[in-house]
Design a protein around this motif. Structure first.
Motif, PDB file in Angstrom:
ATOM      1  N   LEU A 145      43.301  34.010  33.926  1.00  0.00           N
ATOM      2  CA  LEU A 145      42.009  34.497  34.412  1.00  0.00           C
ATOM      3  C   LEU A 145      41.056  34.796  33.262  1.00  0.00           C
ATOM      4  CD1 LEU A 145      42.915  36.927  37.347  1.00  0.00           C
ATOM      5  CD2 LEU A 145      41.877  34.664  37.508  1.00  0.00           C
ATOM      6  N   LEU A 146      41.571  35.389  32.200  1.00  0.00           N
ATOM      7  CA  LEU A 146      40.722  35.671  31.042  1.00  0.00           C
ATOM      8  C   LEU A 146      40.211  34.367  30.426  1.00  0.00           C
ATOM      9  CD1 LEU A 146      42.730  38.600  29.407  1.00  0.00           C
ATOM     10  CD2 LEU A 146      40.456  38.735  30.459  1.00  0.00           C
ATOM     11  N   TRP A 147      41.077  33.360  30.403  1.00  0.00           N
ATOM     12  CA  TRP A 147      40.646  32.045  29.920  1.00  0.00           C
ATOM     13  C   TRP A 147      39.559  31.484  30.842  1.00  0.00           C
ATOM     14  CZ3 TRP A 147      40.588  27.418  32.483  1.00  0.00           C
ATOM     15  CH2 TRP A 147      40.200  26.310  31.727  1.00  0.00           C
ATOM     16  N   VAL A 186      41.455  42.270  36.061  1.00  0.00           N
ATOM     17  CA  VAL A 186      40.655  41.131  35.591  1.00  0.00           C
ATOM     18  C   VAL A 186      40.046  40.379  36.770  1.00  0.00           C
ATOM     19  CG1 VAL A 186      40.696  38.958  34.317  1.00  0.00           C
ATOM     20  CG2 VAL A 186      42.046  40.891  33.496  1.00  0.00           C
ATOM     21  N   ALA A 187      40.832  40.212  37.841  1.00  0.00           N
ATOM     22  CA  ALA A 187      40.328  39.508  39.024  1.00  0.00           C
ATOM     23  C   ALA A 187      39.131  40.238  39.621  1.00  0.00           C
ATOM     24  CB  ALA A 187      41.435  39.369  40.063  1.00  0.00           C
ATOM     25  N   SER A 196      34.113  34.107  43.693  1.00  0.00           N
ATOM     26  CA  SER A 196      34.819  34.369  44.949  1.00  0.00           C
ATOM     27  C   SER A 196      36.170  33.673  44.917  1.00  0.00           C
ATOM     28  CB  SER A 196      33.992  33.890  46.137  1.00  0.00           C
ATOM     29  OG  SER A 196      33.639  32.529  45.998  1.00  0.00           O
ATOM     30  N   TYR A 197      37.151  34.279  45.586  1.00  0.00           N
ATOM     31  CA  TYR A 197      38.527  33.777  45.547  1.00  0.00           C
ATOM     32  C   TYR A 197      39.042  33.379  46.927  1.00  0.00           C
ATOM     33  CZ  TYR A 197      38.895  36.116  40.958  1.00  0.00           C
ATOM     34  OH  TYR A 197      38.702  36.519  39.668  1.00  0.00           O
ATOM     35  N   TYR A 210      44.497  39.390  44.186  1.00  0.00           N
ATOM     36  CA  TYR A 210      43.120  38.930  44.065  1.00  0.00           C
ATOM     37  C   TYR A 210      42.293  39.474  45.236  1.00  0.00           C
ATOM     38  CZ  TYR A 210      45.043  35.621  40.699  1.00  0.00           C
ATOM     39  OH  TYR A 210      45.670  35.065  39.628  1.00  0.00           O
ATOM     40  N   PRO A 211      41.020  39.788  44.995  1.00  0.00           N
ATOM     41  CA  PRO A 211      40.143  40.198  46.102  1.00  0.00           C
ATOM     42  C   PRO A 211      39.709  38.951  46.871  1.00  0.00           C
ATOM     43  CG  PRO A 211      38.914  40.209  44.038  1.00  0.00           C
ATOM     44  CD  PRO A 211      40.347  39.896  43.683  1.00  0.00           C
TER      45      PRO A 211
END
Length: 237
Positions: A145-147, A186-187, A196-197, A210-211
C-alpha cells in the motif's frame, strides 16, 4: 478463462447493451428532451483516477497454473486460491483493459511488487522454485500500500483499488511492524486521499483491513459469478 468466468463476462456484456446514462447540468436546450434529444447536458470536466488491482502472491495462494489445478468437480479436488485469484483478474481485465495489475509478496530478505501485463498471470509456482525464485513467502499488505500510494501520487484522488487476498497480512521485511494495525492505518490514510477500495476475499473472512465499499468472497469456481457486483462497482466510478 473458465466457463464460470466466461459466463460473468457474457452476462456483463448483455447487461450493458441498450443501457444509457445521461448526467450533467441541463443547458438552455433542455426543451429538446421532449423531442428525444438527450445531448442537452453540460458535463463538468471530470478528473478520472487510475484503476489498480493488487493481488496476493504469497505461498498460501498456491500455484495458479492449469496443470496443477485439476477438475474441481471431481471428489476431493479444489482449485488453488491462486487459480481463483487470477481468474478474478482475468474477468476484470477483460472488461476493463486499462486496469493495472500488480502482485505483491515477500521473502525473508525483501518485499516484492510484480507488475503483471494485461491478459497474463504469474508462471507456475513449481517452475519459479526450480529457477531459484525468492518469492512466494508472505504478504506484506502495508508495504504494498505504501508503494501504491507513492506510485499513484497526484492520481490518488478518484482512483480505485481492488485487493485480492486470502488472509491476514504479515510484517514487511526487513522491518517489523504490527502488520494488521499498520495495514488498516495506511489503507485509511489512502482512503482519506480519495482512493476507494473493493475487496475480493479468496476463502477467508472479512477482517475489515480495508475501508472497502464492496467485499466479495470466492470459495469455489462457481463463486466467480459473484464478480458481477465488482464489475458494477467499477462501472459506477
Amino acid at each position: 478463462l473458465s466457463d464460470a468466468s466466461r459466463f460473468v463476462l457474457e452476462n456483463a456484456e448483455s447487461a450493458g447493451t441498450g443501457r444509457s446514462r445521461y448526467t450533467g447540468i441541463p443547458s438552455r436546450k433542455a426543451w429538446r428532451l421532449t423531442y428525444g434529444d438527450t445531448k442537452v447536458f453540460r458535463k463538468p470536466p471530470k478528473h478520472k483516477g487510475k484503476l489498480v488491482c493488487l493481488v496476493d502472491m504469497s505461498g498460501s495462494m498456491g500455484c495458479p497454473c492449469e496443470r496443477h489445478n485439476g477438475d474441481d468437480t471431481a471428489a476431493g479436488l479444489m482449485k488453488s486460491n491462486g487459480w481463483l485469484a487470477w481468474q478474478t483478474v482475468a474477468v476484470l481485465s477483460s472488461r476493463f483493459p486499462d486496469m493495472e495489475v500488480f502482485g505483491f509478496t515477500s521473502s525473508h530478505r525483501k518485499n516484492f511488487i510484480v507488475p503483471v501485463p494485461s491478459r497474463q498471470q504469474p508462471d507456475c509456482s513449481f517452475k519459479q522454485s526450480g529457477r531459484g525464485s525468492d518469492v512466494g513467502g508472505g504478504n506484506a499488505d502495508c508495504a504494498s500500500l505504501l508503494w501504491l500510494d507513492e506510485y499513484l501520487g497526484l492520481f490518488s484522488n478518484n482512483s480505485s483499488a481492488i485487493i485480492i487476498s486470502d488472509g491476514m497480512p504479515g510484517s514487511p521485511f526487513p522491518l517489523r511492524c504490527g502488520a494488521v494495525s499498520h495495514t488498516r492505518e495506511v489503507a485509511k490514510m489512502m482512503n482519506d486521499k480519495g482512493i476507494s477500495y473493493a475487496s475480493v476475499l479468496i476463502r477467508t473472512r472479512d477482517s475489515g483491513l480495508y475501508p472497502s465499499e464492496l467485499t466479495t468472497t470466492i470459495e469455489r469456481t462457481e463463486d466467480i459469478r459473484n464478480l458481477q457486483e465488482v464489475l458494477d462497482w467499477i462501472n459506477q466510478k
